[in-house]
Design a protein around this motif. Structure first.
Motif, mmCIF file in Angstrom:
data_model
loop_
_atom_site.group_PDB
_atom_site.id
_atom_site.type_symbol
_atom_site.label_atom_id
_atom_site.label_comp_id
_atom_site.label_asym_id
_atom_site.label_seq_id
_atom_site.Cartn_x
_atom_site.Cartn_y
_atom_site.Cartn_z
ATOM 1 N N ASP A 20 0.869 -1.318 0.013
ATOM 2 C CA ASP A 20 -0.120 -0.050 0.009
ATOM 3 C C ASP A 20 0.802 1.255 0.096
ATOM 4 N N LYS A 21 1.774 1.435 0.959
ATOM 5 C CA LYS A 21 2.718 2.525 1.062
ATOM 6 C C LYS A 21 3.681 2.537 -0.529
ATOM 7 N N LEU A 22 4.048 1.484 -0.845
ATOM 8 C CA LEU A 22 4.726 1.551 -2.447
ATOM 9 C C LEU A 22 3.784 2.311 -3.115
ATOM 10 N N THR A 23 2.368 1.890 -3.442
ATOM 11 C CA THR A 23 1.384 2.147 -4.289
ATOM 12 C C THR A 23 1.175 3.809 -4.175
ATOM 13 N N VAL A 24 1.320 4.310 -3.028
ATOM 14 C CA VAL A 24 0.892 5.906 -2.836
ATOM 15 C C VAL A 24 2.188 6.600 -3.221
ATOM 16 N N ILE A 25 3.360 5.984 -2.871
ATOM 17 C CA ILE A 25 4.612 6.733 -3.064
ATOM 18 C C ILE A 25 4.782 6.742 -4.504
ATOM 19 N N ARG A 26 4.389 5.726 -5.235
ATOM 20 C CA ARG A 26 4.509 5.755 -6.817
ATOM 21 C C ARG A 26 3.449 6.643 -7.363
ATOM 22 N N MET A 27 2.522 7.117 -6.671
ATOM 23 C CA MET A 27 1.495 7.971 -7.370
ATOM 24 C C MET A 27 1.997 9.388 -7.045
ATOM 25 N N LEU A 28 2.517 9.531 -5.947
ATOM 26 C CA LEU A 28 3.281 10.747 -5.440
ATOM 27 C C LEU A 28 4.518 11.218 -6.374
ATOM 28 N N LYS A 29 5.226 10.295 -6.607
ATOM 29 C CA LYS A 29 6.298 10.353 -7.511
ATOM 30 C C LYS A 29 5.707 10.768 -9.105
ATOM 31 N N ALA A 30 4.815 10.001 -9.442
ATOM 32 C CA ALA A 30 4.157 10.274 -10.767
ATOM 33 C C ALA A 30 3.607 11.662 -10.910
ATOM 34 N N ALA A 31 3.063 12.033 -9.863
ATOM 35 C CA ALA A 31 2.528 13.333 -10.002
ATOM 36 C C ALA A 31 3.466 14.612 -10.066
ATOM 37 N N LEU A 32 4.495 14.447 -9.256
ATOM 38 C CA LEU A 32 5.622 15.294 -9.402
ATOM 39 C C LEU A 32 6.479 15.346 -10.552
ATOM 40 N N GLN A 33 6.516 14.063 -11.004
ATOM 41 C CA GLN A 33 7.155 14.144 -12.435
ATOM 42 C C GLN A 33 6.402 14.783 -13.562
ATOM 43 N N ASN A 34 5.016 14.357 -13.394
ATOM 44 C CA ASN A 34 4.182 14.843 -14.398
ATOM 45 C C ASN A 34 4.218 16.738 -14.424
ATOM 46 N N GLU A 35 4.263 16.999 -13.014
ATOM 47 C CA GLU A 35 4.229 18.552 -13.146
ATOM 48 C C GLU A 35 5.723 19.005 -13.497
ATOM 49 N N ALA A 36 6.636 18.308 -13.258
ATOM 50 C CA ALA A 36 7.835 18.878 -13.827
ATOM 51 C C ALA A 36 8.047 19.070 -15.366
ATOM 52 N N ILE A 37 7.235 17.949 -15.949
ATOM 53 C CA ILE A 37 7.236 17.824 -17.393
ATOM 54 C C ILE A 37 6.303 18.889 -17.990
ATOM 55 N N ASN A 38 5.204 19.226 -17.216
ATOM 56 C CA ASN A 38 4.318 20.315 -17.529
ATOM 57 C C ASN A 38 4.960 21.595 -17.502
ATOM 58 N N GLN A 39 5.924 21.853 -16.714
ATOM 59 C CA GLN A 39 6.555 22.831 -16.492
ATOM 60 C C GLN A 39 8.059 23.128 -17.248
ATOM 61 N N GLY A 40 8.257 22.017 -17.869
ATOM 62 C CA GLY A 40 9.408 22.078 -18.690
ATOM 63 C C GLY A 40 10.601 22.235 -17.823
ATOM 64 N N GLY A 41 10.781 21.806 -16.542
ATOM 65 C CA GLY A 41 12.016 21.810 -15.851
ATOM 66 C C GLY A 41 11.902 21.204 -14.534
ATOM 67 N N GLU A 42 12.975 21.624 -13.723
ATOM 68 C CA GLU A 42 12.762 21.028 -12.145
ATOM 69 C C GLU A 42 11.650 21.898 -11.427
ATOM 70 N N LEU A 43 11.372 21.192 -10.430
ATOM 71 C CA LEU A 43 10.262 21.773 -9.504
ATOM 72 C C LEU A 43 11.012 22.413 -8.520
#
Length: 147
Positions: free
Chosen positions: A21-44
């Motif tokens: 369960d913890k692994l699933t949530v961590i992966r979701m958070l990581k994906a959300a952060l990476q998607n935001e970085a892609i949307n902004q075109g750089g580091e967060l």
């Protein structure tokens, strides 16, 4: 250590400990952060990371209230566990007293006196408490002091 680095370390640890369960949530958070970085075109920035975490927390709180309304305690319990994990990565939440003080101070700064000033007050408060307080709690305090 950035939030992504921390998530990567915790993800490895969750894999070792077989905490699915913890692994699933961590992966979701990581994906959300990476998607935001892609949307902004750089580091967060740290502020951007807090925004993403706040958005993830809000989604889970909304889901929790919907599941509770529908009487789905099984799903509500799962979301409560997810919220606890997301809270580990979020900034420390403000206490009710601290939040109340920020609301009072901001109302004085803005010079708000009536309910018509609600939007102006909320606009001034939210950047101050970003990621550290639930918007509904802020909303209630502002309404209380403007009425």
């Amino acid at each position: 250590m950035t939030l992504l680095d921390k998530l990567n370390e915790d993800m490895k640890q969750a894999m070792r400990n077989k905490e699915k369960d913890k692994l699933t949530v961590i992966r979701m958070l990581k994906a959300a952060l990476q998607n935001e970085a892609i949307n902004q075109g750089g580091e967060l920035s740290a502020d951007d990371e807090i925004t993403v975490l706040a958005r993830e927390m809000k989604q889970r709180r909304d889901s929790l209230s919907e599941f509770e309304k529908a009487g789905r305690e099984d799903l509500a319990e799962k979301v409560r566990a997810e919220i606890a994990i997301v809270e580990d990565y979020s900034p420390k939440q403000l206490s009710a007293d601290e939040l109340e003080q920020i609301v009072k101070t901001t109302i004085e700064e803005v010079g708000a006196t009536t309910k018509a000033d609600f939007g102006k007050v909320m606009g001034a408060i939210m950047p101050k408490v970003k990621g550290r307080a639930d918007g509904n709690a802020v909303n209630q305090f502002v309404k209380q002091y403007l009425s």
